[in-house]
Scaffold this active site. Structure first.
Site, mmCIF file in Angstrom:
data_model
loop_
_atom_site.group_PDB
_atom_site.id
_atom_site.type_symbol
_atom_site.label_atom_id
_atom_site.label_comp_id
_atom_site.label_asym_id
_atom_site.label_seq_id
_atom_site.Cartn_x
_atom_site.Cartn_y
_atom_site.Cartn_z
ATOM 1 N N ASN A 134 52.436 29.386 -6.612
ATOM 2 C CA ASN A 134 53.388 29.430 -7.679
ATOM 3 C C ASN A 134 53.699 27.799 -8.163
ATOM 4 O O ASN A 134 54.091 27.777 -9.061
ATOM 5 C CB ASN A 134 54.374 30.391 -7.917
ATOM 6 C CG ASN A 134 55.450 29.806 -6.795
ATOM 7 O OD1 ASN A 134 55.092 29.698 -5.667
ATOM 8 N ND2 ASN A 134 56.642 29.775 -6.989
ATOM 9 N N TYR A 151 60.213 8.747 0.114
ATOM 10 C CA TYR A 151 58.633 8.811 -0.272
ATOM 11 C C TYR A 151 57.988 7.475 -0.056
ATOM 12 O O TYR A 151 58.742 6.379 -0.188
ATOM 13 C CB TYR A 151 58.828 9.194 -1.587
ATOM 14 C CG TYR A 151 57.275 9.718 -2.449
ATOM 15 C CD1 TYR A 151 56.769 10.942 -1.889
ATOM 16 C CD2 TYR A 151 56.663 8.897 -3.399
ATOM 17 C CE1 TYR A 151 55.543 11.109 -2.099
ATOM 18 C CE2 TYR A 151 55.416 9.430 -3.666
ATOM 19 C CZ TYR A 151 54.790 10.529 -3.314
ATOM 20 O OH TYR A 151 53.499 10.769 -3.640
#
Length: 365
Positions: free
Chosen positions: A172, A60
């Site tokens: 979702n 990241y």
């Protein structure tokens, strides 16, 4: 006043979170010996986000803060970037006060998977009591990432009118659920794409109850019947939100109306986003990316940030906005603390998403 002890989920090297994370107990300064702007915070709640796991894996852009003092002679970083805590003690120059609820000022400033932390007040943002009144600690702990991403994408990439549509994959997800609810508040309709699964009908019903207008499986986007249905929508599809990439994103992009914008905010499939030249030339489709951390860096201490959080928390307080379902992992923040092996088992469960649900640490006093 005696010194406090804290427990933290730490890692000394990057790698698979369930393998490199361990729980350590360490000593904090005595609350009455804090210096300057030092601020002592007892954490209340901290979600486990995919970006947190990516950070521990070392892939990241925002890296963990490796410091000494958590483990004797070894530099370690505490996991987690999002959360809310309560100030319990302050140094003489701190601008915060005991009882204030606070969130990290920026990702990577300090790890949030810890019972307590001491940081300068500049690394914290106070959430006014009137903003979080009527909300839960988890509502506040999770406001910075998913709902804020949805909020910004709905407002910053074009003008949406009543009855317009947005189409999104990963509907979702935490961001996807937030898009559905926040779009509904704007009288904007949503086409929601999800992967096929055993409980698809249950999930589709859940997203419709949240306020979604249409739910389809990603594999249906190339089905002639579904394609024809989506071509006949009674309003323009102004925006597309992508967190997946690959072929399903290409199929979703074809639903967009002329002049629409595709916004990519994630890439769970790790496949590239591709777009045929015809969509660029003949439909004038635009493609761009959005990263919430970059937006925060460009909008530190701005009215836009304050307005966004106040809006979202206000909707949470009146029940209009419901956060993504999360499995709560209890972590006592006072003596007696959990045995390290018990705490580590709970951390492994949380970062492994073994139940299939997102997890969040809830620190009980």
């Amino acid at each position: 006043m005696s010194k406090l002890r804290a427990q933290s989920a730490v890692y000394t090297e990057t790698g698979e979170p369930s393998k490199v994370l361990k729980v350590v107990e360490h000593e904090l300064a005595s609350p009455d010996t804090l210096l300057g702007t030092q601020t002592m915070v007892r954490m209340l709640a901290a979600p486990v986000n995919p970006s947190d796991l990516n950070q521990i894996e070392g892939v990241y852009p925002v890296k963990g803060q490796f410091t000494e003092g958590l483990i004797s002679g070894i530099r370690a970083a505490v996991g987690g970037n999002e959360g809310v805590g309560e100030v319990i003690a302050v140094g003489p120059q701190s601008m915060l006060h005991p009882g204030d609820w606070v969130v990290p000022h920026r990702a990577g400033a300090f790890g949030t998977w810890t019972t307590h932390v001491v940081v300068p007040d500049t690394e914290l943002i106070a959430i006014p009591a009137e903003w979080h009144r009527g909300t839960s600690a988890l509502d506040v702990a999770s406001v910075k990432v998913n709902p804020s991403t949805a909020y910004r994408m709905l407002r910053d990439f074009g003008v949406l009118g009543t009855g317009d549509y947005v189409v999104q994959n990963g509907a979702n997800s935490g961001v996807g659920r937030a898009v559905i609810q926040l779009a509904r508040q704007m009288s904007v309709r949503t086409v929601n794409v999800v992967r096929d699964r055993e409980n698809y009908d249950q999930l589709a019903d859940e997203l419709l109850r949240l306020g979604g207008d249409i739910v389809v499986k990603d594999k249906e986007l190339n089905d002639p019947v579904v394609k024809d249905r989506l071509r006949q929508l009674d309003g323009p599809v102004r925006l597309g939100f992508n967190c997946v990439g690959g072929r399903s994103t290409l199929a979703m992009t074809k639903i967009l109306s002329p002049g629409a914008t595709l916004v990519s905010y994630g890439g769970m499939s790790r496949q590239p986003v591709t777009m045929p030249t015809s969509l660029l030339l003949f439909k004038d489709i635009r493609a761009c990316g959005f990263w919430m951390n970059r937006w925060y860096a460009d909008h530190m201490d701005t009215p836009e940030r304050a307005e966004m959080w106040q809006d979202i928390l206000g909707l949470s307080a009146d029940g209009t906005f419901v956060a993504q379902p999360m499995t709560e992992v209890e972590w006592p923040a006072s003596s007696p603390m959990l045995p390290a092996e018990v705490a580590e088992a709970r951390v492994r469960e949380a970062v492994g998403w073994f139940s299939g649900n997102k997890h969040a640490f809830v620190f009980s006093s």
